[in-house]
Design a protein around this motif. Structure first.
Motif, short mmCIF file in Angstrom:
data_model
loop_
_atom_site.label_atom_id
_atom_site.label_comp_id
_atom_site.label_asym_id
_atom_site.label_seq_id
_atom_site.Cartn_x
_atom_site.Cartn_y
_atom_site.Cartn_z
N ALA A 147 31.45 -63.10 44.02
CA ALA A 147 30.50 -64.20 43.87
C ALA A 147 30.69 -64.90 42.53
N LEU A 148 30.95 -64.14 41.47
CA LEU A 148 31.18 -64.73 40.15
C LEU A 148 32.42 -65.61 40.17
N LYS A 149 33.51 -65.11 40.74
CA LYS A 149 34.75 -65.89 40.78
C LYS A 149 34.59 -67.14 41.65
N ALA A 150 33.83 -67.02 42.72
CA ALA A 150 33.62 -68.18 43.59
C ALA A 150 32.74 -69.21 42.90
N PHE A 151 31.71 -68.75 42.19
CA PHE A 151 30.78 -69.68 41.52
C PHE A 151 31.50 -70.53 40.47
N TYR A 152 32.38 -69.88 39.70
CA TYR A 152 33.11 -70.61 38.66
C TYR A 152 34.46 -71.13 39.14
N ASP A 153 34.84 -70.75 40.35
CA ASP A 153 36.13 -71.13 40.93
C ASP A 153 37.27 -70.70 40.00
N ILE A 154 37.32 -69.40 39.73
CA ILE A 154 38.34 -68.83 38.85
C ILE A 154 39.03 -67.67 39.58
N ASP A 155 40.06 -67.11 38.94
CA ASP A 155 40.78 -65.97 39.52
C ASP A 155 40.80 -64.82 38.53
N ASP A 156 41.48 -63.74 38.91
CA ASP A 156 41.56 -62.56 38.04
C ASP A 156 42.26 -62.87 36.72
N ASN A 157 43.25 -63.74 36.75
CA ASN A 157 43.96 -64.11 35.54
C ASN A 157 43.01 -64.76 34.53
N THR A 158 42.11 -65.59 35.02
CA THR A 158 41.12 -66.23 34.14
C THR A 158 40.22 -65.18 33.51
N LEU A 159 39.82 -64.18 34.29
CA LEU A 159 38.98 -63.11 33.75
C LEU A 159 39.73 -62.33 32.68
N ASP A 160 41.01 -62.08 32.90
CA ASP A 160 41.82 -61.36 31.91
C ASP A 160 41.92 -62.16 30.61
N ILE A 161 42.15 -63.47 30.74
CA ILE A 161 42.23 -64.32 29.55
C ILE A 161 40.89 -64.36 28.83
N SER A 162 39.81 -64.38 29.60
CA SER A 162 38.47 -64.38 29.00
C SER A 162 38.26 -63.14 28.15
N ALA A 163 38.73 -61.99 28.64
CA ALA A 163 38.59 -60.74 27.89
C ALA A 163 39.38 -60.80 26.59
N VAL A 164 40.58 -61.36 26.63
CA VAL A 164 41.41 -61.48 25.43
C VAL A 164 40.73 -62.38 24.41
N ILE A 165 40.18 -63.51 24.88
CA ILE A 165 39.49 -64.43 23.98
C ILE A 165 38.27 -63.76 23.37
N PHE A 166 37.53 -63.02 24.18
CA PHE A 166 36.35 -62.32 23.68
C PHE A 166 36.73 -61.38 22.54
N ASP A 167 37.79 -60.61 22.73
CA ASP A 167 38.23 -59.68 21.69
C ASP A 167 38.74 -60.41 20.46
N ALA A 168 39.33 -61.58 20.66
CA ALA A 168 39.95 -62.30 19.55
C ALA A 168 38.93 -63.04 18.69
N ILE A 169 37.95 -63.70 19.31
CA ILE A 169 37.04 -64.54 18.52
C ILE A 169 35.59 -64.19 18.73
N GLY A 170 35.28 -63.27 19.63
CA GLY A 170 33.89 -62.89 19.84
C GLY A 170 33.36 -62.12 18.65
N ASP A 171 32.05 -62.25 18.39
CA ASP A 171 31.43 -61.55 17.26
C ASP A 171 30.51 -60.44 17.75
N ALA A 172 30.76 -59.94 18.94
CA ALA A 172 29.89 -58.92 19.52
C ALA A 172 30.74 -57.94 20.32
N ALA A 173 30.09 -56.87 20.78
CA ALA A 173 30.73 -55.89 21.63
C ALA A 173 29.88 -55.70 22.88
N ILE A 174 30.54 -55.46 24.00
CA ILE A 174 29.84 -55.10 25.23
C ILE A 174 29.89 -53.59 25.35
#
Length: 236
Positions: free
Chosen positions: A54-81
């Motif tokens: 449902a998340l991927k359909a709502f944003y119209d993204i794929d697994d590669n986008t999610l992987d890139i999102s994780a890399v960006i989060f680690d690179a410039i995010g100021d928080a931890a999950i």
């Protein structure tokens, strides 16, 4: 009418499409938001398998986008999950001035000769401090007294806010919970009751320990260390 956003995901505007025109692209900040929502969205157990599609359909993204999102989060995010909780460190305050403490250290000669009563003063300081943390964007103060000696330091934390109680829950021994005043006992149930009042989901033991580790790793940052060094230089 069907609900195409059953999990109340945050609407985001894509910046365009990828080279093959099969999924949306988003700004780095929005990709961090997408990444966070994978873990911060509360999903009923019977809908867990439906959530990621449902998340991927709502944003119209794929697994590669999610992987890139994780890399960006680690690179410039100021928080931890941390197990479905977003933990972020905020500003610090030095609530008082440095107080010089006199610590007596036994010299090497004294260890060999008990008749020698001379001792050396090792310079140490204490100072009252406050560090702000955030859990899921909810601000929670963490008040502590900082003891500094040489290159080492230790902290003595209050027992007022839920984060301070998390610390004591982890560091109090089992015997203290058995032998202490029952009214003073900090339990996982009492902590989760406080979190619930703040609108923060419950934590299990694994989450509690991970959150306390995060606090201890981030209680002093470079800016705070520089400010403390300036004060110690002036005091000496």
């Amino acid at each position: 009418m069907t609900n195409n956003n059953p999990f109340n995901l945050i609407p985001l505007i894509p910046t365009g499409r990828n080279e093959t025109d099969n999924v949306n692209l988003y700004s780095p900040d929005d990709m961090i938001t997408i990444y966070e929502q994978q873990f911060l969205t509360e999903v009923p157990d019977d809908q867990l398998t439906e959530f990621l599609p449902a998340l991927k359909a709502f944003y119209d993204i794929d697994d590669n986008t999610l992987d890139i999102s994780a890399v960006i989060f680690d690179a410039i995010g100021d928080a931890a999950i941390i197990y479905n909780h977003k933990i972020k460190v905020g500003d610090y305050q030095l609530l008082g001035e440095l107080v010089k403490e006199s610590i007596l250290e036994e010299t090497e000669e004294q260890s060999k000769d008990q008749a020698n009563n001379d001792s050396n003063d090792a310079q140490a300081f204490t100072i009252d401090c406050l560090r702000t943390f955030y859990i899921n964007e909810i601000q929670i103060p963490y008040h502590f007294n900082l003891f500094i000696q040489g290159d080492g330091y230790s902290t003595l934390t209050e027992k007022n806010t839920v984060l301070e109680k998390l610390y004591w829950f982890v560091h109090d021994g089992f015997d203290e919970h058995l032998l202490g005043n029952p009214d003073d006992v900090i339990s996982l149930e009492s902590i989760n009751a406080e979190l619930n009042k703040l609108g923060i989901r419950e934590m299990d033991l694994t989450t509690v320990h991970a959150v306390v580790n995060y606090i201890e790793d981030h209680i002093i940052d470079d800016a705070m260390a520089d400010a403390l060094n300036e004060k110690m230089d002036a005091a000496e």
